[in-house]
Design a protein around this motif. Sequence first.
Motif, PDB file in Angstrom:
ATOM      1  N   LEU A  27       0.851  -1.177   0.000  1.00  0.00           N
ATOM      2  CA  LEU A  27       0.000   0.000   0.000  1.00  0.00           C
ATOM      3  C   LEU A  27       0.885   1.224   0.000  1.00  0.00           C
ATOM      4  O   LEU A  27       1.757   1.380   0.852  1.00  0.00           O
ATOM      5  N   GLN A  28       0.613   2.140  -0.941  1.00  0.00           N
ATOM      6  CA  GLN A  28       1.495   3.301  -1.082  1.00  0.00           C
ATOM      7  C   GLN A  28       1.214   4.319   0.000  1.00  0.00           C
ATOM      8  O   GLN A  28       0.165   4.310   0.641  1.00  0.00           O
ATOM      9  N   ASP A  31      -2.027   6.024   0.497  1.00  0.00           N
ATOM     10  CA  ASP A  31      -3.150   5.275   1.007  1.00  0.00           C
ATOM     11  C   ASP A  31      -3.199   5.289   2.528  1.00  0.00           C
ATOM     12  O   ASP A  31      -4.006   4.620   3.129  1.00  0.00           O
ATOM     13  N   ASP A 110       0.118  10.250  -7.147  1.00  0.00           N
ATOM     14  CA  ASP A 110      -1.290   9.920  -7.420  1.00  0.00           C
ATOM     15  C   ASP A 110      -2.105  11.187  -7.657  1.00  0.00           C
ATOM     16  O   ASP A 110      -2.873  11.296  -8.619  1.00  0.00           O
ATOM     17  N   ASP A 137       1.155   2.069 -11.181  1.00  0.00           N
ATOM     18  CA  ASP A 137       0.936   3.396 -10.597  1.00  0.00           C
ATOM     19  C   ASP A 137      -0.061   4.199 -11.420  1.00  0.00           C
ATOM     20  O   ASP A 137      -0.934   4.887 -10.870  1.00  0.00           O
ATOM     21  N   ARG A 140      -3.573   2.857 -10.938  1.00  0.00           N
ATOM     22  CA  ARG A 140      -4.160   3.307  -9.681  1.00  0.00           C
ATOM     23  C   ARG A 140      -4.676   4.737  -9.800  1.00  0.00           C
ATOM     24  O   ARG A 140      -5.754   5.070  -9.286  1.00  0.00           O
ATOM     25  N   ASP A 167      -3.199  -7.260  -6.429  1.00  0.00           N
ATOM     26  CA  ASP A 167      -2.415  -6.074  -6.097  1.00  0.00           C
ATOM     27  C   ASP A 167      -3.220  -5.256  -5.094  1.00  0.00           C
ATOM     28  O   ASP A 167      -4.249  -4.662  -5.442  1.00  0.00           O
ATOM     29  N   THR A 168      -2.774  -5.214  -3.842  1.00  0.00           N
ATOM     30  CA  THR A 168      -3.576  -4.579  -2.803  1.00  0.00           C
ATOM     31  C   THR A 168      -3.765  -3.086  -3.032  1.00  0.00           C
ATOM     32  O   THR A 168      -4.784  -2.511  -2.641  1.00  0.00           O
ATOM     33  N   ARG A 169      -2.792  -2.430  -3.681  1.00  0.00           N
ATOM     34  CA  ARG A 169      -2.946  -0.998  -3.955  1.00  0.00           C
ATOM     35  C   ARG A 169      -4.023  -0.758  -5.002  1.00  0.00           C
ATOM     36  O   ARG A 169      -4.807   0.192  -4.903  1.00  0.00           O
ATOM     37  N   SER A 172      -7.522  -1.417  -3.281  1.00  0.00           N
ATOM     38  CA  SER A 172      -7.999  -0.324  -2.434  1.00  0.00           C
ATOM     39  C   SER A 172      -8.439   0.870  -3.270  1.00  0.00           C
ATOM     40  O   SER A 172      -9.437   1.527  -2.968  1.00  0.00           O
ATOM     41  N   VAL A 200      -6.644  -6.245   2.607  1.00  0.00           N
ATOM     42  CA  VAL A 200      -6.912  -4.819   2.414  1.00  0.00           C
ATOM     43  C   VAL A 200      -7.900  -4.369   3.490  1.00  0.00           C
ATOM     44  O   VAL A 200      -8.996  -4.921   3.585  1.00  0.00           O
ATOM     45  N   HIS A 204     -10.931   1.021   3.374  1.00  0.00           N
ATOM     46  CA  HIS A 204     -10.746   1.465   1.998  1.00  0.00           C
ATOM     47  C   HIS A 204     -11.984   1.253   1.137  1.00  0.00           C
ATOM     48  O   HIS A 204     -11.973   1.617  -0.043  1.00  0.00           O
TER      49      HIS A 204
END
Length: 264
Positions: A27-28, A31, A110, A137, A140, A167-169, A172, A200, A204
């Motif tokens: 998670l970036q 987030d 983002d 990226d 997202r 991909d959890t990012r 979310s 996750v 979110h």
Amino acid sequence: MTRPRTTPAARTQQAESPQGPQGAQGLQDTDRTADGPGDAPRLPTRDTAPTPTLTDLRHHLATHLDPAARAWLDHALDEAAAHPGLHGPISAWELRLAEAGRRCGPAHADAARVLILDAAHADTDALTRVYFQGTADERRAVLHALPHLVPGPDALPLTEDALRTNDTRLLSAALGPYAARHLTAHQWRHAVLKCLFTGVPVDHVADLPRRAAGDGELARMLGDYAAERTAAGRTVPEDLYRVLDLTESGTPAPGTDHPHGKES
């Protein structure tokens, strides 16, 4: 469903475990809740605060980017506004999306990409091209931009694709306000279960209390999942109980199919 008794210490230990619901990797920083003046606004903010508007993102970047990054972003936005839409194999503003992480830093990329997509008046076709040709990226950023740029369900295939990944990012980001408005009850329930599978946090999931309220079918699915994990000697995510409590409150939210339907 009867909830197994756990002590506060046991629940804390589970939450802090790398295998628990808070242990999802990747998670970036955007987030997470902003803790200081250098942190970006949390784009996928759900139940704790409204989703940032485009104006919020502009203000944050204007006050937190260094002068060189601000100058680059201003130029990128002007360029996108002057040449909106798709042009040939790749548009100038698409190149700026690829540069945003390097120019603005990962904490602000983002937000910068969302603003560039808005300046370029990216429609569903443009967003689809960026999503499927871009990096994770950039994908997202497209998902974050959907509630701002697409009023109807036309871009749902992008959300659905993200929900099929691990991909959890992306997961979310996919569960923002756009998904809350347009996913069917069947799709939305399985997205909530996917959060529990992958770790996750359900924070979110946009509009979770409204959509979960009174949803007996979701409660059944949660009960089945908890029973499976218990039978296998595995812990049940604390987030499952949070969602289960929500299904027992209020009345069913209006949706695109009946929340107690048997389509699951």
